[in-house]
Design a protein around this motif. Structure first.
Motif, PDB file in Angstrom:
ATOM      1  N   GLN A 160      25.984  -1.291 -15.111  1.00 21.89           N
ATOM      2  CA  GLN A 160      25.790  -2.724 -15.280  1.00 21.89           C
ATOM      3  C   GLN A 160      25.492  -3.305 -13.902  1.00 21.89           C
ATOM      4  OE1 GLN A 160      29.382  -4.117 -17.183  1.00 21.89           O
ATOM      5  NE2 GLN A 160      29.158  -2.711 -18.896  1.00 21.89           N
ATOM      6  N   ALA A 161      24.250  -3.154 -13.466  1.00 23.84           N
ATOM      7  CA  ALA A 161      23.855  -3.595 -12.128  1.00 23.84           C
ATOM      8  C   ALA A 161      23.359  -5.035 -12.190  1.00 23.84           C
ATOM      9  CB  ALA A 161      22.771  -2.686 -11.576  1.00 23.84           C
ATOM     10  N   LYS A 162      23.978  -5.898 -11.389  1.00 24.08           N
ATOM     11  CA  LYS A 162      23.533  -7.291 -11.342  1.00 24.08           C
ATOM     12  C   LYS A 162      22.182  -7.417 -10.639  1.00 24.08           C
ATOM     13  CE  LYS A 162      28.226  -9.194 -11.225  1.00 24.08           C
ATOM     14  NZ  LYS A 162      29.198  -9.987 -10.413  1.00 24.08           N
ATOM     15  N   ALA A 163      21.960  -6.569  -9.625  1.00 21.98           N
ATOM     16  CA  ALA A 163      20.698  -6.581  -8.888  1.00 21.98           C
ATOM     17  C   ALA A 163      20.338  -5.146  -8.542  1.00 21.98           C
ATOM     18  CB  ALA A 163      20.812  -7.424  -7.620  1.00 21.98           C
ATOM     19  N   ALA A 164      19.085  -4.773  -8.786  1.00 28.43           N
ATOM     20  CA  ALA A 164      18.623  -3.421  -8.500  1.00 28.43           C
ATOM     21  C   ALA A 164      17.468  -3.488  -7.505  1.00 28.43           C
ATOM     22  CB  ALA A 164      18.167  -2.728  -9.782  1.00 28.43           C
ATOM     23  N   PHE A 165      17.553  -2.668  -6.459  1.00 26.94           N
ATOM     24  CA  PHE A 165      16.567  -2.654  -5.395  1.00 26.94           C
ATOM     25  C   PHE A 165      15.815  -1.324  -5.422  1.00 26.94           C
ATOM     26  CE2 PHE A 165      19.733  -5.691  -4.174  1.00 26.94           C
ATOM     27  CZ  PHE A 165      19.052  -6.680  -3.487  1.00 26.94           C
ATOM     28  N   PRO A 166      14.517  -1.329  -5.715  1.00 26.43           N
ATOM     29  CA  PRO A 166      13.735  -0.080  -5.647  1.00 26.43           C
ATOM     30  C   PRO A 166      13.677   0.435  -4.215  1.00 26.43           C
ATOM     31  CG  PRO A 166      12.542  -1.816  -6.814  1.00 26.43           C
ATOM     32  CD  PRO A 166      13.706  -2.458  -6.144  1.00 26.43           C
ATOM     33  N   MET A 167      13.722   1.752  -4.061  1.00 24.26           N
ATOM     34  CA  MET A 167      13.621   2.348  -2.730  1.00 24.26           C
ATOM     35  C   MET A 167      12.941   3.708  -2.855  1.00 24.26           C
ATOM     36  SD  MET A 167      17.490   3.638  -1.874  1.00 24.26           S
ATOM     37  CE  MET A 167      18.228   5.020  -2.739  1.00 24.26           C
ATOM     38  N   HIS A 168      12.735   4.337  -1.688  1.00 26.78           N
ATOM     39  CA  HIS A 168      12.088   5.649  -1.646  1.00 26.78           C
ATOM     40  C   HIS A 168      10.704   5.581  -2.286  1.00 26.78           C
ATOM     41  CE1 HIS A 168      11.959  10.084  -1.558  1.00 26.78           C
ATOM     42  NE2 HIS A 168      13.047  10.022  -0.798  1.00 26.78           N
ATOM     43  N   SER A 169      10.062   4.425  -2.145  1.00 27.42           N
ATOM     44  CA  SER A 169       8.767   4.187  -2.774  1.00 27.42           C
ATOM     45  C   SER A 169       7.603   4.425  -1.823  1.00 27.42           C
ATOM     46  CB  SER A 169       8.702   2.749  -3.313  1.00 27.42           C
ATOM     47  OG  SER A 169       9.729   2.517  -4.251  1.00 27.42           O
ATOM     48  N   TRP A 170       7.896   4.916  -0.601  1.00 28.31           N
ATOM     49  CA  TRP A 170       6.860   5.237   0.372  1.00 28.31           C
ATOM     50  C   TRP A 170       5.955   4.029   0.621  1.00 28.31           C
ATOM     51  CZ3 TRP A 170       8.035   9.562   2.854  1.00 28.31           C
ATOM     52  CH2 TRP A 170       8.870  10.488   2.199  1.00 28.31           C
ATOM     53  N   GLU A 171       6.587   2.853   0.624  1.00 32.73           N
ATOM     54  CA  GLU A 171       5.940   1.565   0.913  1.00 32.73           C
ATOM     55  C   GLU A 171       4.837   1.230  -0.101  1.00 32.73           C
ATOM     56  OE1 GLU A 171       8.488   2.798   2.732  1.00 32.73           O
ATOM     57  OE2 GLU A 171       8.280   0.809   3.611  1.00 32.73           O
ATOM     58  N   ASP A 172       4.915   1.816  -1.285  1.00 28.30           N
ATOM     59  CA  ASP A 172       4.030   1.441  -2.390  1.00 28.30           C
ATOM     60  C   ASP A 172       4.685   0.252  -3.100  1.00 28.30           C
ATOM     61  OD1 ASP A 172       2.447   1.188  -4.618  1.00 28.30           O
ATOM     62  OD2 ASP A 172       2.833   3.188  -5.418  1.00 28.30           O
ATOM     63  N   PHE A 173       4.603  -0.922  -2.485  1.00 28.32           N
ATOM     64  CA  PHE A 173       5.331  -2.078  -2.987  1.00 28.32           C
ATOM     65  C   PHE A 173       4.910  -2.521  -4.389  1.00 28.32           C
ATOM     66  CE2 PHE A 173       5.624  -2.812   1.757  1.00 28.32           C
ATOM     67  CZ  PHE A 173       6.933  -2.350   1.853  1.00 28.32           C
ATOM     68  N   PRO A 174       3.656  -2.368  -4.798  1.00 29.01           N
ATOM     69  CA  PRO A 174       3.283  -2.775  -6.162  1.00 29.01           C
ATOM     70  C   PRO A 174       3.945  -1.958  -7.270  1.00 29.01           C
ATOM     71  CG  PRO A 174       1.331  -2.691  -4.761  1.00 29.01           C
ATOM     72  CD  PRO A 174       2.456  -2.044  -3.991  1.00 29.01           C
ATOM     73  N   ILE A 175       4.621  -0.877  -6.909  1.00 29.73           N
ATOM     74  CA  ILE A 175       5.223  -0.028  -7.937  1.00 29.73           C
ATOM     75  C   ILE A 175       6.244  -0.798  -8.767  1.00 29.73           C
ATOM     76  CG2 ILE A 175       7.117   0.888  -6.506  1.00 29.73           C
ATOM     77  CD1 ILE A 175       6.625   3.612  -7.828  1.00 29.73           C
ATOM     78  N   VAL A 176       6.919  -1.763  -8.169  1.00 23.64           N
ATOM     79  CA  VAL A 176       7.927  -2.516  -8.920  1.00 23.64           C
ATOM     80  C   VAL A 176       7.273  -3.350 -10.011  1.00 23.64           C
ATOM     81  CG1 VAL A 176       7.966  -4.497  -7.342  1.00 23.64           C
ATOM     82  CG2 VAL A 176       9.975  -3.970  -8.718  1.00 23.64           C
ATOM     83  N   GLN A 177       6.072  -3.860  -9.741  1.00 25.39           N
ATOM     84  CA  GLN A 177       5.366  -4.611 -10.776  1.00 25.39           C
ATOM     85  C   GLN A 177       4.921  -3.691 -11.909  1.00 25.39           C
ATOM     86  OE1 GLN A 177       4.994  -7.746 -11.268  1.00 25.39           O
ATOM     87  NE2 GLN A 177       5.961  -8.431  -9.372  1.00 25.39           N
ATOM     88  N   ARG A 178       4.549  -2.461 -11.574  1.00 28.39           N
ATOM     89  CA  ARG A 178       4.176  -1.500 -12.616  1.00 28.39           C
ATOM     90  C   ARG A 178       5.373  -1.220 -13.523  1.00 28.39           C
ATOM     91  NH1 ARG A 178       1.625   1.002  -8.196  1.00 28.39           N
ATOM     92  NH2 ARG A 178       2.867   2.914  -8.250  1.00 28.39           N
ATOM     93  N   LEU A 179       6.544  -1.077 -12.924  1.00 34.01           N
ATOM     94  CA  LEU A 179       7.746  -0.854 -13.728  1.00 34.01           C
ATOM     95  C   LEU A 179       8.050  -2.070 -14.597  1.00 34.01           C
ATOM     96  CD1 LEU A 179      10.277   0.681 -14.578  1.00 34.01           C
ATOM     97  CD2 LEU A 179      11.413  -0.198 -12.532  1.00 34.01           C
ATOM     98  N   LYS A 180       7.932  -3.255 -14.025  1.00 35.19           N
ATOM     99  CA  LYS A 180       8.264  -4.453 -14.799  1.00 35.19           C
ATOM    100  C   LYS A 180       7.314  -4.678 -15.970  1.00 35.19           C
ATOM    101  CE  LYS A 180      10.965  -7.392 -11.789  1.00 35.19           C
ATOM    102  NZ  LYS A 180      11.136  -8.766 -11.285  1.00 35.19           N
ATOM    103  N   ARG A 181       6.099  -4.159 -15.860  1.00 36.99           N
ATOM    104  CA  ARG A 181       5.154  -4.295 -16.972  1.00 36.99           C
ATOM    105  C   ARG A 181       5.423  -3.303 -18.096  1.00 36.99           C
ATOM    106  NH1 ARG A 181       1.343  -5.255 -12.678  1.00 36.99           N
ATOM    107  NH2 ARG A 181       0.717  -3.051 -12.704  1.00 36.99           N
TER     108      ARG A 181
END
Length: 236
Positions: A190-211
């Protein structure tokens, strides 16, 4: 609670009475309140999570180091880096430690070292290190199946756990499997906030996950990271 994304899997967490630094391995020393103790966590020995030079960069003045047990240094190197052994703790998986205001528990990684579960000031943090559902095309099926089993066994230790901030692997190198581990953990804890990491600075990856439709139950809790040094303030 103030959280700064530094790079890759490195985060600085500033609490009221202390600061925590996770998987920082060099570069510009983060700006933090040096009147408060700093607790430095390094999950394992890989070069994108740890460098021995952190000891000379951060020093030993009001600084304590909590390291995965796979991190080793010779006596000669310790002396050269000015390490005070009493301020360095090495933990393997399945260990607990009380250190100052911190309650620390380690989980096994599916790669090397450990993951850290840390309680302090009524907050709970989870830094996965390299604990992830690693699945690689080209690896034999038994290898991938073993990885899945080991990951889910480790994640089960967090079942239903309330976590204020979770730092979780989201690695684009895994192709279509990049989101599996992140998703499984978000459904486990039950995470209140989750921070993506180890993404090799591919910052758009979080938007891909959210879609992805699978992220619907938790997507509003995923923090969007766009640049080094980005700061987040978590209330409550």
């Amino acid at each position: 609670m103030n959280i700064t994304f530094l790079y890759h899997s490195a985060f600085l967490v500033e609490l009221d009475t202390c600061s925590l630094l996770f998987d920082w391995y060099g570069g510009t020393v983060p700006d933090y309140d040096r009147s408060r103790p700093l607790y430095v966590f390094n999950s394992h020995h890989h070069g994108d999570h740890y460098s021995p030079e952190i000891f000379s960069a951060l020093g030993m003045d009001n600084v304590w180091y909590i390291l995965g047990s796979c991190i080793r240094l010779s006596a000669k190197r310790k002396a050269a880096l000015g390490i005070v052994e009493e301020q360095v703790c090495r933990l393997g998986p399945g260990h607990t430690l009380t250190l100052g205001p911190l309650q620390i528990q380690t989980l096994p990684s599916t790669d090397a070292g450990v993951a850290f579960l840390v309680e302090a000031e009524g907050r709970t943090l989870f830094h996965a290190g390299d604990l992830n559902w690693w699945h690689w095309e080209g690896e034999p099926s038994p290898w991938n199946e073993t990885m899945e089993r080991d990951f889910k066994a480790a994640a089960a230790q967090l079942q239903g756990r309330a976590i204020d901030a979770a730092f979780l692997v989201l690695d684009p190198r895994q192709g279509d499997a990049y989101w599996w581990g992140f998703d499984w953990l978000m459904r486990t804890v039950q995470a209140k906030a989750a921070f993506p990491m180890h993404s090799w600075e591919d910052f758009p990856i979080v938007q891909r996950l959210k879609r992805r439709p699978e992220s619907q139950p938790y997507r509003d809790r995923i923090q969007e990271i766009y640049y080094h040094g980005q700061n987040f303030t978590l209330e409550g």
